[in-house]
Design a protein around this motif. Sequence first.
Motif, PDB file in Angstrom:
ATOM      1  N   THR A 172       0.464  -1.456  -0.086  1.00  0.00           N
ATOM      2  CA  THR A 172      -0.421  -0.176  -0.111  1.00  0.00           C
ATOM      3  C   THR A 172       0.809   0.870  -0.031  1.00  0.00           C
ATOM      4  N   GLY A 173       2.251   0.780   0.518  1.00  0.00           N
ATOM      5  CA  GLY A 173       3.386   2.470   0.364  1.00  0.00           C
ATOM      6  C   GLY A 173       4.125   2.407   1.644  1.00  0.00           C
ATOM      7  N   VAL A 174       4.418   3.436   2.060  1.00  0.00           N
ATOM      8  CA  VAL A 174       5.309   3.637   3.460  1.00  0.00           C
ATOM      9  C   VAL A 174       4.490   3.983   4.400  1.00  0.00           C
ATOM     10  N   ASN A 175       4.155   3.811   5.456  1.00  0.00           N
ATOM     11  CA  ASN A 175       3.224   3.845   6.692  1.00  0.00           C
ATOM     12  C   ASN A 175       4.570   4.607   7.706  1.00  0.00           C
ATOM     13  N   THR A 176       4.131   5.230   8.893  1.00  0.00           N
ATOM     14  CA  THR A 176       5.200   5.513   9.527  1.00  0.00           C
ATOM     15  C   THR A 176       4.115   5.598  11.059  1.00  0.00           C
ATOM     16  N   ILE A 177       5.723   4.686  11.978  1.00  0.00           N
ATOM     17  CA  ILE A 177       4.839   4.946  14.123  1.00  0.00           C
ATOM     18  C   ILE A 177       6.014   5.233  14.288  1.00  0.00           C
ATOM     19  N   TYR A 178       5.026   6.516  15.903  1.00  0.00           N
ATOM     20  CA  TYR A 178       6.175   6.582  16.360  1.00  0.00           C
ATOM     21  C   TYR A 178       5.054   6.742  17.815  1.00  0.00           C
ATOM     22  N   GLN A 179       5.906   6.950  18.856  1.00  0.00           N
ATOM     23  CA  GLN A 179       5.386   7.277  20.161  1.00  0.00           C
ATOM     24  C   GLN A 179       7.025   7.274  20.581  1.00  0.00           C
ATOM     25  N   ASP A 180       6.516   8.280  21.949  1.00  0.00           N
ATOM     26  CA  ASP A 180       7.268   8.308  22.379  1.00  0.00           C
ATOM     27  C   ASP A 180       6.904   8.731  23.943  1.00  0.00           C
ATOM     28  N   ILE A 181       7.787   9.051  25.081  1.00  0.00           N
ATOM     29  CA  ILE A 181       7.525   8.590  26.514  1.00  0.00           C
ATOM     30  C   ILE A 181       6.020  10.423  27.022  1.00  0.00           C
ATOM     31  N   ARG A 182       5.913  11.206  25.853  1.00  0.00           N
ATOM     32  CA  ARG A 182       4.563  11.918  26.656  1.00  0.00           C
ATOM     33  C   ARG A 182       3.635  11.440  26.166  1.00  0.00           C
ATOM     34  N   ASN A 183       3.547  10.068  25.185  1.00  0.00           N
ATOM     35  CA  ASN A 183       2.164   9.664  25.554  1.00  0.00           C
ATOM     36  C   ASN A 183       2.216   8.306  27.093  1.00  0.00           C
ATOM     37  N   GLU A 184       2.642   7.816  27.045  1.00  0.00           N
ATOM     38  CA  GLU A 184       2.331   6.698  28.875  1.00  0.00           C
ATOM     39  C   GLU A 184       4.299   6.039  28.560  1.00  0.00           C
ATOM     40  N   ASP A 185       4.178   5.905  29.807  1.00  0.00           N
ATOM     41  CA  ASP A 185       5.698   5.213  30.268  1.00  0.00           C
ATOM     42  C   ASP A 185       5.808   4.138  29.234  1.00  0.00           C
ATOM     43  N   TYR A 186       4.729   3.550  29.030  1.00  0.00           N
ATOM     44  CA  TYR A 186       4.832   1.385  28.937  1.00  0.00           C
ATOM     45  C   TYR A 186       4.348   1.992  26.854  1.00  0.00           C
ATOM     46  N   PHE A 187       4.827   2.829  26.366  1.00  0.00           N
ATOM     47  CA  PHE A 187       5.013   3.690  25.025  1.00  0.00           C
ATOM     48  C   PHE A 187       5.803   3.003  24.133  1.00  0.00           C
ATOM     49  N   ILE A 188       7.005   1.971  24.770  1.00  0.00           N
ATOM     50  CA  ILE A 188       7.450   0.801  23.843  1.00  0.00           C
ATOM     51  C   ILE A 188       6.457  -0.561  23.364  1.00  0.00           C
ATOM     52  N   LYS A 189       5.723  -0.627  25.258  1.00  0.00           N
ATOM     53  CA  LYS A 189       4.331  -1.985  24.635  1.00  0.00           C
ATOM     54  C   LYS A 189       4.102  -1.156  22.885  1.00  0.00           C
ATOM     55  N   GLN A 190       3.231  -0.557  23.505  1.00  0.00           N
ATOM     56  CA  GLN A 190       1.812  -0.074  22.262  1.00  0.00           C
ATOM     57  C   GLN A 190       2.761  -0.093  20.796  1.00  0.00           C
ATOM     58  N   TRP A 191       4.496   0.253  21.201  1.00  0.00           N
ATOM     59  CA  TRP A 191       4.586   0.699  20.097  1.00  0.00           C
ATOM     60  C   TRP A 191       5.210  -1.442  19.140  1.00  0.00           C
ATOM     61  N   LEU A 192       5.391  -1.889  19.871  1.00  0.00           N
ATOM     62  CA  LEU A 192       5.252  -3.133  19.625  1.00  0.00           C
ATOM     63  C   LEU A 192       4.289  -4.122  19.536  1.00  0.00           C
ATOM     64  N   GLN A 193       3.452  -4.238  19.848  1.00  0.00           N
ATOM     65  CA  GLN A 193       2.008  -4.340  19.661  1.00  0.00           C
ATOM     66  C   GLN A 193       1.977  -3.860  17.988  1.00  0.00           C
ATOM     67  N   LYS A 194       1.855  -2.731  17.650  1.00  0.00           N
ATOM     68  CA  LYS A 194       2.086  -2.414  16.735  1.00  0.00           C
ATOM     69  C   LYS A 194       2.945  -3.013  15.185  1.00  0.00           C
ATOM     70  N   VAL A 195       3.902  -2.446  15.119  1.00  0.00           N
ATOM     71  CA  VAL A 195       4.636  -3.016  14.826  1.00  0.00           C
ATOM     72  C   VAL A 195       4.302  -4.513  14.483  1.00  0.00           C
ATOM     73  N   PHE A 196       4.038  -5.947  15.350  1.00  0.00           N
ATOM     74  CA  PHE A 196       3.829  -7.288  15.253  1.00  0.00           C
ATOM     75  C   PHE A 196       2.609  -7.274  14.401  1.00  0.00           C
ATOM     76  N   GLU A 197       1.539  -5.880  14.246  1.00  0.00           N
ATOM     77  CA  GLU A 197       0.526  -6.561  13.369  1.00  0.00           C
ATOM     78  C   GLU A 197       0.965  -5.860  11.719  1.00  0.00           C
ATOM     79  N   GLU A 198       1.523  -5.210  11.849  1.00  0.00           N
ATOM     80  CA  GLU A 198       2.565  -4.531  10.107  1.00  0.00           C
ATOM     81  C   GLU A 198       3.180  -5.639  10.349  1.00  0.00           C
ATOM     82  N   ILE A 199       3.807  -6.474  10.558  1.00  0.00           N
ATOM     83  CA  ILE A 199       4.423  -7.461  10.469  1.00  0.00           C
ATOM     84  C   ILE A 199       4.087  -8.339   9.870  1.00  0.00           C
ATOM     85  N   ILE A 200       2.674  -8.983  10.105  1.00  0.00           N
ATOM     86  CA  ILE A 200       1.573  -9.940   9.305  1.00  0.00           C
ATOM     87  C   ILE A 200       1.181  -9.413   8.396  1.00  0.00           C
TER      88      ILE A 200
END
Length: 233
Positions: A172-200
Amino acid sequence: MQRFSTAPSVDLCISGCNALAIASIQHKLLVNQNIYFYDEDSKAYYQANKQALAGLKFCPFCKVKGFDIKSSNYSRDYEGHIVKCEQRGGKVVKTIKLDQVQKPHCPHIRQYKTFAYLLAHGREQEFKLTQYCITYDLETVEKIVNKSFGKSSKQISELVPLSVASTIKNKTGVNTIYQDIRNEDYFIKQWLQKVFEEIIIVQQDNLYRTLTGVIDKAMQYNVDVPVIGFNSS
């Protein structure tokens, strides 16, 4: 620490009380059926039967090749070897054993199941490189902690995740995902969840398809999704 010379070419290191124990041995001590330790003239000697230790019958000429005495082919292999070994004077001769069926040396084909499958079916023109992948860049900030561990170890600082950005390239093209500490303390976990969805999605897009657009299930394709990380300097 005292060192006692042993025969043949075996050193026995004995400390303190062990040296006194060995010195007090005046007769042959049976450890098992084939291993003996004994003391004569303040020297410790060692004698062992390799066959009992290893469970193998060694060649009397080269003293290197061993044969399993429990094997059904023991007599055939042992007798055949000692005849040849005696003729060579006990010297070990290295030989090259070739496969019965000659195989070409082409690791770039044999180790790549996809290309090997295409080549075997005359479809090598359909080979394609991996097109879609995921990248990420993780930013951190140094935090001073000054923790002590014992008397001589100290941790001065540790790295704290600050932000993470990913780029996903698919059909479909090029998509981006961005997370930082301003969102929540566990933003790394949220980023990993989205990355695994994109991996499929990326994995499905990298699969081979037939002319009708259906995934070719017969294709030998087992390449993982490339996830490339960048290290900021």
